[in-house]
Design a protein around this motif. Structure first.
Motif, short mmCIF file in Angstrom:
data_model
loop_
_atom_site.label_atom_id
_atom_site.label_comp_id
_atom_site.label_asym_id
_atom_site.label_seq_id
_atom_site.Cartn_x
_atom_site.Cartn_y
_atom_site.Cartn_z
N GLY A 62 -1.80 12.48 2.17
CA GLY A 62 -2.49 13.55 2.80
C GLY A 62 -3.56 14.07 2.19
O GLY A 62 -4.36 15.10 2.78
N ALA A 63 -3.79 13.57 1.02
CA ALA A 63 -4.96 14.20 0.06
C ALA A 63 -6.12 13.28 0.12
O ALA A 63 -7.01 13.47 -0.89
CB ALA A 63 -4.36 14.67 -0.99
N GLY A 64 -6.03 12.13 0.62
CA GLY A 64 -7.37 11.16 0.68
C GLY A 64 -6.95 10.15 -0.53
O GLY A 64 -8.02 9.22 -0.39
N GLY A 114 -4.97 7.63 -0.13
CA GLY A 114 -4.57 6.35 0.66
C GLY A 114 -5.98 5.90 0.72
O GLY A 114 -6.49 4.72 0.86
N GLY A 115 -7.06 6.79 1.44
CA GLY A 115 -8.34 6.40 2.02
C GLY A 115 -9.22 5.89 0.86
O GLY A 115 -9.53 5.01 1.19
N ARG A 143 -6.83 4.91 13.62
CA ARG A 143 -7.77 5.75 13.42
C ARG A 143 -8.79 5.29 12.45
O ARG A 143 -9.96 5.95 12.44
CB ARG A 143 -7.44 7.26 12.93
N ARG A 144 -8.53 4.32 11.59
CA ARG A 144 -9.74 3.93 10.74
C ARG A 144 -9.95 2.59 11.01
O ARG A 144 -10.82 1.92 10.26
CB ARG A 144 -8.59 3.77 9.42
N VAL A 184 1.29 5.61 -1.60
CA VAL A 184 0.79 6.79 -2.24
C VAL A 184 2.06 7.61 -2.39
O VAL A 184 2.89 7.74 -1.67
CB VAL A 184 -0.37 7.42 -1.60
N PHE A 221 0.81 -1.31 0.03
CA PHE A 221 0.07 -0.13 0.09
C PHE A 221 0.87 1.27 -0.11
O PHE A 221 1.67 1.45 1.07
CB PHE A 221 -0.84 -0.04 1.37
C1 LIG Z 1 0.03 5.13 4.35
C2 LIG Z 1 -0.29 6.03 2.97
C3 LIG Z 1 -0.42 4.85 1.90
C4 LIG Z 1 -1.50 6.76 3.26
O1 LIG Z 1 -1.91 7.53 2.06
P1 LIG Z 1 -2.37 9.10 2.01
O2 LIG Z 1 -2.97 9.21 0.79
O3 LIG Z 1 -1.29 10.02 2.63
O4 LIG Z 1 -3.61 8.82 2.90
P2 LIG Z 1 -4.72 9.77 3.38
O5 LIG Z 1 -4.47 11.14 2.60
O6 LIG Z 1 -6.06 9.05 3.18
O7 LIG Z 1 -4.72 9.83 5.03
C5 LIG Z 1 -3.37 10.50 5.19
C6 LIG Z 1 -3.51 10.99 6.82
O8 LIG Z 1 -2.21 11.64 7.21
C7 LIG Z 1 -2.60 13.10 7.36
N1 LIG Z 1 -1.66 14.08 6.58
C8 LIG Z 1 -1.58 15.16 6.54
N2 LIG Z 1 -0.41 15.63 5.64
C9 LIG Z 1 0.31 14.79 5.44
C10 LIG Z 1 1.44 14.61 4.83
N3 LIG Z 1 1.99 15.57 3.99
N4 LIG Z 1 1.71 13.29 4.47
C11 LIG Z 1 1.12 12.10 4.96
N5 LIG Z 1 0.00 12.29 5.72
C12 LIG Z 1 -0.44 13.56 5.93
C13 LIG Z 1 -3.85 13.31 6.72
O9 LIG Z 1 -4.67 14.33 7.13
C14 LIG Z 1 -4.54 11.85 6.99
O10 LIG Z 1 -4.63 12.03 8.44
P3 LIG Z 1 -6.04 11.15 9.27
O11 LIG Z 1 -5.54 9.62 9.52
O12 LIG Z 1 -6.38 11.90 10.39
O13 LIG Z 1 -7.09 11.15 8.29
C15 LIG Z 1 0.81 7.03 2.74
O14 LIG Z 1 0.95 7.79 3.65
C16 LIG Z 1 2.17 6.17 2.06
O15 LIG Z 1 2.42 5.83 1.15
N6 LIG Z 1 3.08 6.00 3.19
C17 LIG Z 1 4.45 5.29 2.91
C18 LIG Z 1 4.35 3.75 2.67
C19 LIG Z 1 3.79 2.90 3.76
O16 LIG Z 1 4.20 3.12 4.83
N7 LIG Z 1 2.61 2.03 3.36
C20 LIG Z 1 1.90 1.40 4.20
C21 LIG Z 1 2.51 0.19 4.69
S1 LIG Z 1 1.73 -0.89 5.64
#
Ligand SMILES: CC(C)(COP(=O)(O)OP(=O)(O)OC[C@H]1O[C@@H](n2cnc3c(N)ncnc32)[C@H](O)[C@@H]1OP(=O)(O)O)[C@@H](O)C(=O)NCCC(=O)NCCS
Length: 181
Positions: free
Chosen positions: A109-111, A113-114, A149-150, A103, A101
């Protein structure tokens, strides 16, 4: 941005580079996640072994110029068949797991991943499972909190042979459970 099934015509190199960028934060913590260093052959094997979904930025949709072409900005695999032995929890009846998983950091942080998570949760329900599980690097506390949180909860610990850390096993009740964490 749209979420759709990955097909063999989609760029394996693009996905591999995206994974390396996304997992660079964990690599910077001294961790060795496979997704942070796997080559294209391994990416292809992993993408082909389960149901893989990608988030794609479509040219003309306001994010990229048409010249840039379609850009893969996120990925997740449901029910990947791993060659290595996995956590016993993954083998329980009614449990499906997701993996790989990620992004692209510029869009985190833009949704996105959600949306990917919502897609595999809905698909797991469609396939009749009652739990959706995952494993993640235990030292990454920010990531653990993201899942808590999810509605995910910690159900165990596992050590994959190709990493240098213990993984937390988390799972979410999809139907009929109490939910929460
Ligand atoms: C985990 C991951 C896939 C989530 O993807 P995402 O698109 O950032 O997810 P979302 O936008 O839906 O949610 C991000 C959360 O971080 C917060 N956030 C804010 N700014 C952020 C930033 N600059 N970077 C990351 N997260 C941020 C969001 O508000 C949100 O918080 P919430 O939990 O209160 O809703 C992504 O962070 C990622 O690729 N991480 C690195 C790889 C990894 O660890 N993967 C999971 C392995 S199990």
């Amino acid at each position: 941005m749209v979420v759709r099934r990955w097909t063999p015509g989609d760029g394996v190199g693009q996905v591999t580079a995206l994974l390396h960028r996304a997992y660079a934060k964990q690599v910077g913590m001294g961790l060795r996640p496979l997704a942070g260093r796997q080559d294209e052959q391994v990416t292809l094997r992993r993408l082909s072994s389960g149901e893989c979904y990608i988030a794609v930025c479509v040219p003309g949709a306001g994010t990229l110029s048409a010249e840039a072409g379609e850009q893969i900005v996120g990925v997740i695999i449901l029910a990947e068949k791993e060659p290595d032995e996995g956590p016993p929890f993954f083998m329980r009846a009614g449990v499906l797991a997701f993996s790989q998983f990620a992004v692209d950091p510029w869009l985190q942080g833009a949704g996105v991943g959600g949306k990917l998570l919502g897609t595999v949760e809905a698909r797991a329900v469609e396939l009749g499972s009652t739990e959706l599980a995952l494993s993640m690097a235990e030292p990454d506390h920010g990531l653990r909190d993201y899942y808590l949180r999810r509605g995910y909860r910690v159900v165990g610990v596992w050590k994959w042979p190709y990493t240098n850390y213990n993984s937390l096993v988390l799972s979410k009740r999809l139907v009929g459970g109490e939910g929460g964490c």
